[in-house]
Write an enzyme that holds these catalytic residues in place. Structure first.
Site, mmCIF file in Angstrom:
data_model
loop_
_atom_site.group_PDB
_atom_site.id
_atom_site.type_symbol
_atom_site.label_atom_id
_atom_site.label_comp_id
_atom_site.label_asym_id
_atom_site.label_seq_id
_atom_site.Cartn_x
_atom_site.Cartn_y
_atom_site.Cartn_z
ATOM 1 N N CYS A 78 -14.437 -3.976 -4.227
ATOM 2 C CA CYS A 78 -13.788 -3.315 -5.363
ATOM 3 C C CYS A 78 -12.807 -4.322 -5.951
ATOM 4 O O CYS A 78 -12.703 -5.456 -5.502
ATOM 5 C CB CYS A 78 -13.087 -2.038 -4.907
ATOM 6 S SG CYS A 78 -11.561 -2.362 -4.062
ATOM 7 N N ARG B 112 -13.437 -5.984 0.920
ATOM 8 C CA ARG B 112 -13.339 -4.727 1.683
ATOM 9 C C ARG B 112 -14.587 -4.443 2.517
ATOM 10 O O ARG B 112 -15.282 -3.456 2.332
ATOM 11 C CB ARG B 112 -12.999 -3.588 0.741
ATOM 12 C CG ARG B 112 -11.700 -3.887 0.022
ATOM 13 C CD ARG B 112 -11.181 -2.769 -0.778
ATOM 14 N NE ARG B 112 -10.693 -1.687 0.076
ATOM 15 C CZ ARG B 112 -10.287 -0.525 -0.444
ATOM 16 N NH1 ARG B 112 -10.354 -0.332 -1.730
ATOM 17 N NH2 ARG B 112 -9.859 0.425 0.354
ATOM 18 N N LYS C 166 -4.187 12.142 -1.047
ATOM 19 C CA LYS C 166 -5.573 11.748 -1.351
ATOM 20 C C LYS C 166 -6.199 11.119 -0.115
ATOM 21 O O LYS C 166 -7.301 11.499 0.303
ATOM 22 C CB LYS C 166 -5.585 10.749 -2.493
ATOM 23 C CG LYS C 166 -6.905 10.002 -2.662
ATOM 24 C CD LYS C 166 -6.930 9.036 -3.821
ATOM 25 C CE LYS C 166 -6.426 7.674 -3.519
ATOM 26 N NZ LYS C 166 -7.318 6.786 -2.770
ATOM 27 N N ASN C 167 -5.483 10.187 0.507
ATOM 28 C CA ASN C 167 -6.076 9.419 1.606
ATOM 29 C C ASN C 167 -6.141 10.193 2.913
ATOM 30 O O ASN C 167 -6.815 9.766 3.845
ATOM 31 C CB ASN C 167 -5.345 8.084 1.781
ATOM 32 C CG ASN C 167 -5.623 7.169 0.598
ATOM 33 O OD1 ASN C 167 -6.519 7.438 -0.205
ATOM 34 N ND2 ASN C 167 -4.848 6.121 0.473
HETATM 35 C C1 EPZ Z 1 -7.224 2.746 3.243
HETATM 36 O O1 EPZ Z 1 -8.272 1.874 2.842
HETATM 37 C C2 EPZ Z 1 -6.754 3.422 1.975
HETATM 38 N N1 EPZ Z 1 -7.844 4.199 1.382
HETATM 39 C C3 EPZ Z 1 -6.259 2.367 0.985
HETATM 40 O O2 EPZ Z 1 -5.745 3.061 -0.160
HETATM 41 C C4 EPZ Z 1 -5.121 1.582 1.631
HETATM 42 O O3 EPZ Z 1 -4.706 0.566 0.749
HETATM 43 C C5 EPZ Z 1 -5.623 0.965 2.943
HETATM 44 O O4 EPZ Z 1 -6.134 2.000 3.813
HETATM 45 C C6 EPZ Z 1 -4.505 0.230 3.695
HETATM 46 O O5 EPZ Z 1 -3.461 1.110 3.968
HETATM 47 C C7 EPZ Z 1 -8.158 5.399 1.901
HETATM 48 O O6 EPZ Z 1 -7.573 5.849 2.875
HETATM 49 C C8 EPZ Z 1 -9.276 6.141 1.242
HETATM 50 P P1 EPZ Z 1 -8.222 -0.821 5.786
HETATM 51 P P2 EPZ Z 1 -9.191 1.151 3.974
HETATM 52 O O7 EPZ Z 1 -9.510 -0.613 6.484
HETATM 53 O O8 EPZ Z 1 -9.357 2.068 5.122
HETATM 54 C C9 EPZ Z 1 -9.979 -5.220 5.878
HETATM 55 C C10 EPZ Z 1 -5.479 3.567 -2.421
HETATM 56 O O9 EPZ Z 1 -4.946 2.935 -3.328
HETATM 57 N N2 EPZ Z 1 -11.117 -4.593 6.576
HETATM 58 O O10 EPZ Z 1 -6.946 -0.459 6.491
HETATM 59 O O11 EPZ Z 1 -10.386 0.625 3.301
HETATM 60 C C11 EPZ Z 1 -9.841 -4.730 4.445
HETATM 61 O O12 EPZ Z 1 -10.650 -5.505 3.592
HETATM 62 C C12 EPZ Z 1 -6.385 2.855 -1.431
HETATM 63 O O13 EPZ Z 1 -5.326 4.803 -2.210
HETATM 64 C C13 EPZ Z 1 -12.107 -5.420 7.124
HETATM 65 O O14 EPZ Z 1 -12.054 -6.643 7.005
HETATM 66 O O15 EPZ Z 1 -8.238 -0.046 4.386
HETATM 67 C C14 EPZ Z 1 -8.370 -4.933 4.176
HETATM 68 O O16 EPZ Z 1 -8.144 -6.279 3.838
HETATM 69 C C15 EPZ Z 1 -6.570 1.387 -1.787
HETATM 70 N N3 EPZ Z 1 -13.139 -4.836 7.780
HETATM 71 C C16 EPZ Z 1 -7.721 -4.633 5.531
HETATM 72 O O17 EPZ Z 1 -8.766 -4.778 6.509
HETATM 73 C C17 EPZ Z 1 -13.236 -3.482 7.945
HETATM 74 O O18 EPZ Z 1 -14.203 -3.011 8.572
HETATM 75 C C18 EPZ Z 1 -7.154 -3.219 5.657
HETATM 76 O O19 EPZ Z 1 -8.171 -2.336 5.260
HETATM 77 C C19 EPZ Z 1 -12.225 -2.663 7.378
HETATM 78 C C20 EPZ Z 1 -11.170 -3.251 6.712
#
Ligand code: EPZ
Length: 422
Positions: A118, A123, A22-23
């Site tokens: 969410c 996020r 999916k991701n």
């Molecule tokens: C991706 O989300 C995945 N989703 C998530 O899967 C997964 O949990 C996550 O990566 C971590 O591996 C998809 O790929 C569609 P991040 P993403 O940016 O990209 C913070 C599932 O269950 N952050 O790596 O949104 C964020 O809040 C989903 O399939 C900022 O602060 O995750 C989090 O605490 C859930 N500012 C951390 O970084 C930003 O600009 C990691 O988020 C971006 C993120």
């Protein structure tokens, strides 16, 4: 809203096919916006999130044709007539923000709704925006939308991420392929989905080095071509179903599974007393007769233990022998499955980002509520081995990330059925 009823039914046996990730698919699909030529994805998963991304791309003017029961997606973006990603689509799925980089890179302007938070956390997308600004983008936040411009096109730049972000790495990587000059992404995410995206972009003509490491270097090109690309196996679906025989006992072979997608997770299963063997067809998981052993888990960016498997691992550890400590280091509110597992008799103590699980002999079935994608599947897993019947409500969360979950589990002997809600 549909519900799923699971009844503890003893050891599992058989094979479960693992779908495309999916991701990975959710970042490969927006890549079509980078080229006027067709991009075809094979091994695509049949999920509601993929349908949402399809709806978004079509709203921009892209043509998306789903074939072979959704496993093949043929996309073409030769006439993008709308550069605004509306809130009513973006709020349904955060990954919608991934159209921002490609649209900006290709046409020099884009308007994308901020995704909002969410269930698992606020996020924010500040790292996505900072990365694009480092490539010369002019961004203006108005009424919940990002108004992005790059009049003379994006320029290569140095993007130094203060912490790892999968989505921000993906947005920056896609945007950089058409930027003028060289872009270096430092502290980039190393997930297999990033590697898969880079491989697809390279097939389209992008010049990329270093994917899978913390530093990715991209030499911008004038235009990208079309390509055909198979979506990488879904390591989170894989890990989820590996936990089914781990929780219930028995032997299940996960078709298409590869250890290197989940090395840290497999190490924890081994420590818990679960046997994982790479076969020619995939990963064979067996659990002997003894109880599972308690293990400590801390979620980290790849190659560490995946946050997307934390809830499912907790379901296993609820009946382990001993006390397990789970630390959730990626998201600020990702223990909502804990109170639901406690309704089933689990002993869990949550303090901030740490959950302490004291194993009990067996859980008892109960009506429980799904709150987010991975929490909902952890309740299904817990119900597989619980005494009696577990009713998981609000399973629309589940359908976002797991195709035909009841069919796949029933095929290996689980007693599980879906009750359609009104
Ligand atoms: C991706 O989300 C995945 N989703 C998530 O899967 C997964 O949990 C996550 O990566 C971590 O591996 C998809 O790929 C569609 P991040 P993403 O940016 O990209 C913070 C599932 O269950 N952050 O790596 O949104 C964020 O809040 C989903 O399939 C900022 O602060 O995750 C989090 O605490 C859930 N500012 C951390 O970084 C930003 O600009 C990691 O988020 C971006 C993120």
């Amino acid at each position: 809203m549909d519900s799923i009823i699971v009844t503890g039914n003893g050891p599992l046996k058989g094979q479960i096919p693992i779908a495309g990730a999916k991701n990975a698919c959710l970042t490969l699909m927006p890549a079509t916006l980078l080229s006027e030529e067709p991009l075809t994805l094979t091994n695509a998963p049949r999920l509601s999130d993929i349908r949402t991304m399809t709806e978004l791309l079509r709203s921009l003017g892209a043509e998306v044709t789903s074939m072979q029961d959704g496993k093949v997606l043929s996309m073409s973006s030769h006439n993008i007539h709308n550069h605004t990603a509306d809130y009513d689509i973006v709020r349904k799925m955060r990954a919608s923000i991934l159209v921002l980089g490609p649209m900006l890179a290709r046409d020099g302007h884009a308007v994308v709704s901020l995704p909002g938070g969410c269930a698992i956390g606020a996020r924010p997308v500040d790292l996505h925006l900072k990365a694009l600004e480092a490539m010369g983008a002019e961004l203006d936040l108005r009424e919940g939308y990002v108004h992005a411009k790059a009049p003379g096109g994006l320029k290569g730049g140095i993007v130094d991420f203060p912490f790892v972000s999968v989505g921000a790495t993906e947005n920056a990587l896609m945007a950089a392929t058409l930027a003028k000059g060289t872009t270096v992404l430092k502290n980039a995410a190393r997930e297999p989905e990033i590697v898969d995206l880079a491989r697809c972009l390279r097939k389209m003509g992008a010049q990329i080095e270093g994917e899978g490491t913390s530093t990715i270097t991209i030499q911008g090109v004038d235009r990208l071509n079309g390509a055909t690309h198979p979506v990488v196996t879904d390591r989170i679906e894989l890990g989820t179903y590996m936990l089914a025989p781990a929780i219930c006992g028995g032997e299940v072979e996960l078709l298409g599974g590869r250890i290197e997608l989940l090395a840290a997770f497999c190490e924890k299963l081994d420590a818990a007393g679960i046997n994982v063997e790479q076969t020619a067809l995939g990963l064979k998981v067996t659990r002997g007769n003894g109880r599972v052993r308690a293990v400590d888990v801390m979620t980290e960016p790849f190659p560490g233990f995946p946050t997307d498997l934390q809830a499912q691992m907790m379901a296993l550890l609820c009946t382990a022998e001993g006390v397990s400590v789970l630390e959730e280091k990626i998201f600020e509110n990702r223990f909502m499955h804990a109170p639901e597992l406690m309704r089933m008799g689990a002993k869990i103590d949550v303090h901030g980002g740490t959950a302490t699980v004291t194993g009990v002999e067996r859980l008892k079935g109960a009506p429980v509520m799904a709150t987010d994608l991975r929490a909902s599947v952890s309740l299904i897993l817990a119900g597989l081995a619980a005494e009696g019947e577990t009713i998981v409500n609000r399973v629309y969360h589940l359908d976002r990330g797991y195709e035909r979950v009841e069919e796949k589990l029933r095929a290996v002997g689980a007693k599980i059925e879906r009750i359609s809600g009104q």
